[in-house]
Structure formats: C-alpha cells, structure tokens
Design an enzyme around this catalytic site. Structure first.
Site, PDB file in Angstrom:
ATOM      1  N   ARG A  99       1.023  -1.200   0.046  1.00  8.86           N
ATOM      2  CA  ARG A  99      -0.108   0.355   0.037  1.00  8.86           C
ATOM      3  C   ARG A  99       0.878   1.333   0.023  1.00  8.86           C
ATOM      4  O   ARG A  99       1.872   1.783   0.882  1.00  8.86           O
ATOM      5  CB  ARG A  99      -0.637   0.023   1.380  1.00  8.86           C
ATOM      6  CG  ARG A  99      -1.199   0.996   1.783  1.00  8.86           C
ATOM      7  CD  ARG A  99      -2.523   1.640   2.442  1.00  8.86           C
ATOM      8  NE  ARG A  99      -3.894   0.651   1.849  1.00  8.86           N
ATOM      9  CZ  ARG A  99      -4.656   0.563   2.862  1.00  8.86           C
ATOM     10  NH1 ARG A  99      -5.050   0.909   2.490  1.00  8.86           N
ATOM     11  NH2 ARG A  99      -6.584   0.280   1.881  1.00  8.86           N
ATOM     12  N   HIS A 149      -7.214   0.205  -6.164  1.00  8.29           N
ATOM     13  CA  HIS A 149      -7.530   0.054  -5.680  1.00  8.29           C
ATOM     14  C   HIS A 149      -8.367  -1.451  -6.279  1.00  8.29           C
ATOM     15  O   HIS A 149      -9.328  -1.637  -5.125  1.00  8.29           O
ATOM     16  CB  HIS A 149      -8.402   0.545  -4.194  1.00  8.29           C
ATOM     17  CG  HIS A 149      -8.425   0.220  -2.961  1.00  8.29           C
ATOM     18  ND1 HIS A 149      -7.840  -1.011  -2.351  1.00  8.29           N
ATOM     19  CD2 HIS A 149      -8.918   0.227  -2.181  1.00  8.29           C
ATOM     20  CE1 HIS A 149      -7.417  -1.445  -0.841  1.00  8.29           C
ATOM     21  NE2 HIS A 149      -9.048  -0.438  -0.540  1.00  8.29           N
ATOM     22  N   GLN A 156      -9.940  -4.455  -3.457  1.00 11.46           N
ATOM     23  CA  GLN A 156     -11.218  -3.224  -2.530  1.00 11.46           C
ATOM     24  C   GLN A 156     -12.509  -4.151  -3.835  1.00 11.46           C
ATOM     25  O   GLN A 156     -13.530  -4.797  -3.843  1.00 11.46           O
ATOM     26  CB  GLN A 156     -11.688  -2.174  -2.981  1.00 11.46           C
ATOM     27  CG  GLN A 156     -12.789  -1.894  -1.822  1.00 11.46           C
ATOM     28  CD  GLN A 156     -13.073  -2.761  -0.649  1.00 11.46           C
ATOM     29  OE1 GLN A 156     -12.621  -2.012   0.143  1.00 11.46           O
ATOM     30  NE2 GLN A 156     -13.889  -3.197  -0.511  1.00 11.46           N
ATOM     31  N   ASP A 169     -17.356   6.739  -2.005  1.00 11.58           N
ATOM     32  CA  ASP A 169     -15.633   6.741  -1.726  1.00 11.58           C
ATOM     33  C   ASP A 169     -16.101   8.335  -0.209  1.00 11.58           C
ATOM     34  O   ASP A 169     -16.433   9.168  -1.087  1.00 11.58           O
ATOM     35  CB  ASP A 169     -14.726   6.136  -2.237  1.00 11.58           C
ATOM     36  CG  ASP A 169     -13.435   6.221  -1.064  1.00 11.58           C
ATOM     37  OD1 ASP A 169     -13.658   5.867  -0.115  1.00 11.58           O
ATOM     38  OD2 ASP A 169     -12.853   5.848  -2.151  1.00 11.58           O
ATOM     39  N   CYS A 213     -16.483   1.665   0.254  1.00 13.27           N
ATOM     40  CA  CYS A 213     -14.828   0.057   0.933  1.00 13.27           C
ATOM     41  C   CYS A 213     -14.553   0.660   2.428  1.00 13.27           C
ATOM     42  O   CYS A 213     -14.199  -0.464   2.336  1.00 13.27           O
ATOM     43  CB  CYS A 213     -13.566   1.145  -0.069  1.00 13.27           C
ATOM     44  SG  CYS A 213     -13.273   2.448   0.168  1.00 13.27           S
ATOM     45  N   ARG A 254     -13.400  -9.287   2.128  1.00 14.98           N
ATOM     46  CA  ARG A 254     -11.665  -8.635   1.782  1.00 14.98           C
ATOM     47  C   ARG A 254     -11.727 -10.101   1.895  1.00 14.98           C
ATOM     48  O   ARG A 254     -10.253 -10.350   1.129  1.00 14.98           O
ATOM     49  CB  ARG A 254     -11.412  -7.164   2.582  1.00 14.98           C
ATOM     50  CG  ARG A 254     -11.926  -6.355   2.451  1.00 14.98           C
ATOM     51  CD  ARG A 254     -11.552  -5.553   0.050  1.00 14.98           C
ATOM     52  NE  ARG A 254     -10.301  -5.378   0.275  1.00 14.98           N
ATOM     53  CZ  ARG A 254      -9.377  -4.840   0.443  1.00 14.98           C
ATOM     54  NH1 ARG A 254     -10.270  -3.345   1.491  1.00 14.98           N
ATOM     55  NH2 ARG A 254      -8.187  -4.662   0.658  1.00 14.98           N
TER      56      ARG A 254
HETATM   57  N1  NVA Z   1      -9.797   6.352  -1.552  1.00 13.39           N
HETATM   58  C1  NVA Z   1      -9.823   5.832  -0.231  1.00 13.39           C
HETATM   59  C2  NVA Z   1     -10.112   4.394   0.012  1.00 13.39           C
HETATM   60  C3  NVA Z   1      -9.429   3.862   1.367  1.00 13.39           C
HETATM   61  C4  NVA Z   1      -9.271   2.526   1.352  1.00 13.39           C
HETATM   62  C5  NVA Z   1      -7.893   6.466  -0.525  1.00 13.39           C
HETATM   63  O1  NVA Z   1      -6.884   6.352  -0.850  1.00 13.39           O
HETATM   64  O2  NVA Z   1      -7.879   7.282   1.213  1.00 13.39           O
HETATM   65  N1   CP Z   2     -11.052   0.028   2.032  1.00 12.65           N
HETATM   66  C1   CP Z   2      -9.379  -0.740   2.361  1.00 12.65           C
HETATM   67  O1   CP Z   2      -8.624  -0.575   2.026  1.00 12.65           O
HETATM   68  O2   CP Z   2      -9.731  -0.615   4.024  1.00 12.65           O
HETATM   69  P1   CP Z   2      -8.597   0.260   5.039  1.00 12.65           P
HETATM   70  O3   CP Z   2      -7.628   0.977   4.423  1.00 12.65           O
HETATM   71  O4   CP Z   2      -8.649  -0.101   6.553  1.00 12.65           O
HETATM   72  O5   CP Z   2      -7.739  -0.897   4.384  1.00 12.65           O
END
Ligand code: NVA
Ligand code: CP
Length: 300
Positions: free
Chosen positions: A104, A131, A134, A219, A259, A287
């Site tokens: 990540r 992502h 997800q 989101d 998500c 997930r």
């Molecule tokens: N769009 C959000 C998704 C978090 C799972 C982010 O990138 O923070």
């Molecule tokens: N949806 C998702 O990726 O959640 P986290 O940021 O908690 O991993």
C-alpha cells in the site's frame, strides 16, 4: 510459468476474475464450516504499508494465518524504506525472503518499480491511482446478494479517485455499465476512463447517475494524503452526498457499497450506510475471502 502480479484488475483475464469470485465464495463457506484448509503452509506474505489501514492489513494477515502461512507487517516508518532505501533494492531483498508481497503506497509508479525487481508475486493493496483488491470484495458481495453483475448498472457518486478508477477497470472486466458523477476538477483520469472501452461514462449530476442503478457506490471526499484539501473538497462535493432521497432515484432493489472507512454526513448519510440497502459489512468481510482466493491463485 512466469510470475503473476495483481497491480490492477487488468492483470487478470475476465475468466480468471470470475473464477476468483466463485473461489472466494467457496473459501468463505469452508471457513464458516470450520474446515482447516492450509494451501499456503510455511508461505510468507510481506506487507508493506506506507499508509494507514484496518481492513486491508487484518484481512491479508488473517487470510495468511488461516491458510497455514504467515504475514509480516512492514511499516515504512520502521523499515529502511522510510529512510530512503530505494524501492528497487527493497524489492530485490524482500522477494528473496518471502513468497509474495503486498504493498500500500502513494504513486502507482512505486509499485510498478517494485514489481519490476520482484522475484515473487506483488499485490496492489492501494495506490493513489487504484485499489483493485477492494473490487474483488465488491464483486463477490454483489454476486452473493444479487447474482451476476453482467450488464447491470452501477452508479459512482463522488471523487474520481483510486476506487473510481478500479470501478472503471471492473466495468470492462466484469461487463457492467458504470455512470460516474463527480464534480468538475475531481473527475477520474481521462486515459483510464477511455480504457473503460464504453463501459464507463461521465454524467452531469448524482441524480443522473442513479438512473436504473442496481448498485450505488461512493468513497471519501478526501483520500489518504489529501487531508489538507478537506475543507475545499467539502465545498466542491456538497451536492454529492448519497442520501436516502438520492437512493430513491436508483432501482428499488439497488445495493449500496462503500470501501470504508466512511464519513457519515459527508459522502454518505447515516441512514443510507446503516440502512436496508447497505451491504458494507459483508463487503468488508469479503476482503478476507476474496483475497484468500487471490493469494491461492498467485502463490500456490
Ligand atoms: N480512496 C480512499 C480509499 C481508502 C480505502 C483512500 O485512498 O484513502
Ligand atoms: N477499504 C480499505 O482498504 O480499508 P483500509 O484502509 O482499512 O484497509
């Protein structure tokens, strides 16, 4: 056989992606039945996190343990990555020690550079641009509640962000129609949209996106790394909250997904995310099961 990676949904064929939905459902049933199934015994997943996480970390870590393996949590704060060791060198070293790596991070280019030097499968656990993990969970969740998503209509309301981009990829790969309502200045990337090959299109308002929608998705307005834009984004996205009134424009049996983490009163009203049409808790649980299907596919 050459190593397979999962950086976007385009790294797997349509058939492979559909296979993962079925496998995720089967693995979920095994798990619920209390069956011990350890196809990744003694295998190790390295998990590099340069951003926060609840679901992603716990689902990958629990999944590896359930599969008889192990996961190692590697925060960039505590590894040499955070002190400037090149991502390419990190890839060369880590991939000699573990059986797969999950990352990540920020720019998508970082995970591509890691992958170019990795000897083992690499999984995108969120970049600024995509992502895909997800979407595996979202597609399994839709399938479990409503059956095949082929030719269904999905409404994306809100930021043209990493989740939106993965929905565009999903629209092409799973063959559904995506309507995207985003404010000016926050539209999805034009190249990614064009690669959706007619499966995804922009509409002028959140109401318009809802027309005949079988699934409504949103989101957060400010993603990780955009915290200082929060105030400006709250203004720009004021007409993009998924409320019960807005949901009333979708099909009566439309599902709602997010998500998570969610901000009630911003991108979604509390009575929607906590209401009858919301499947966000199944989505979060999936997930675990969908990523176990992915790990089995890539590592076994
Ligand atoms: N769009 C959000 C998704 C978090 C799972 C982010 O990138 O923070
Ligand atoms: N949806 C998702 O990726 O959640 P986290 O940021 O908690 O991993």
């Amino acid at each position: 056989m050459s190593i397979r990676h999962f950086l976007t949904l385009n790294d797997l064929s349509r058939d492979e992606l559909r296979g993962l939905i079925q496998r995720g459902i089967a693995l979920k049933a095994k798990h619920k039945a209390g069956e011990i199934f350890e196809p990744l015994k003694n295998k190790v997943l390295g998990m590099i996190f340069e951003k926060s996480s609840t679901r992603t970390r716990v689902s990958f870590e629990a999944g590896m343990v359930q599969f008889g393996g192990q996961a190692i949590f590697l925060s960039s704060k505590d590894t040499q990555l955070g002190r400037g060791e090149p991502i390419e060198d990190s890839a060369r070293v880590l991939s000699r020690m573990v059986d797969a790596v999950m990352i990540r991070t920020f720019e998508h280019d970082i995970i591509e550079r890691f992958t170019a030097h990795s000897l083992v499968p690499v999984i995108n656990a969120l970049t600024n641009e995509f992502h895909p993990c997800q979407l595996l969970a979202d597609m399994q969740t839709y399938f479990e509640h409503r059956g095949d998503i082929t030719r269904k209509r999905v409404a994306w309301v809100g930021d043209g962000n990493n989740m939106c981009h993965s929905y565009i990829n999903a629209a092409k790969q799973y063959d559904f129609q995506l309507s995207i309502a985003s404010p000016k200045g926050y539209l999805p990337d034009a190249t990614i949209l064009a690669a959706g090959n007619g499966h995804a299109s922009l509409v002028d308002s959140a109401q318009e996106a809802m027309k005949n929608a079988d699934l409504v998705v949103t989101d957060v307005w400010a993603s990780m790394g955009q915290e200082e834009e929060q105030a400006a984004r709250e203004k720009a996205f004021a007409d993009y909250q998924v409320t019960a009134d807005l949901m009333a424009h979708a099909n009566s049996d439309a599902l709602f997904m997010h998500c998570l983490p969610a901000h009630r009163g911003e991108e979604v009203a509390a009575d929607v995310i906590d209401g009858q049409q919301s499947v966000v808790w199944d989505e979060a649980e999936n997930r675990l099961h969908s990523q176990k299907a992915l790990l089995e596919f890539l590592v076994r």
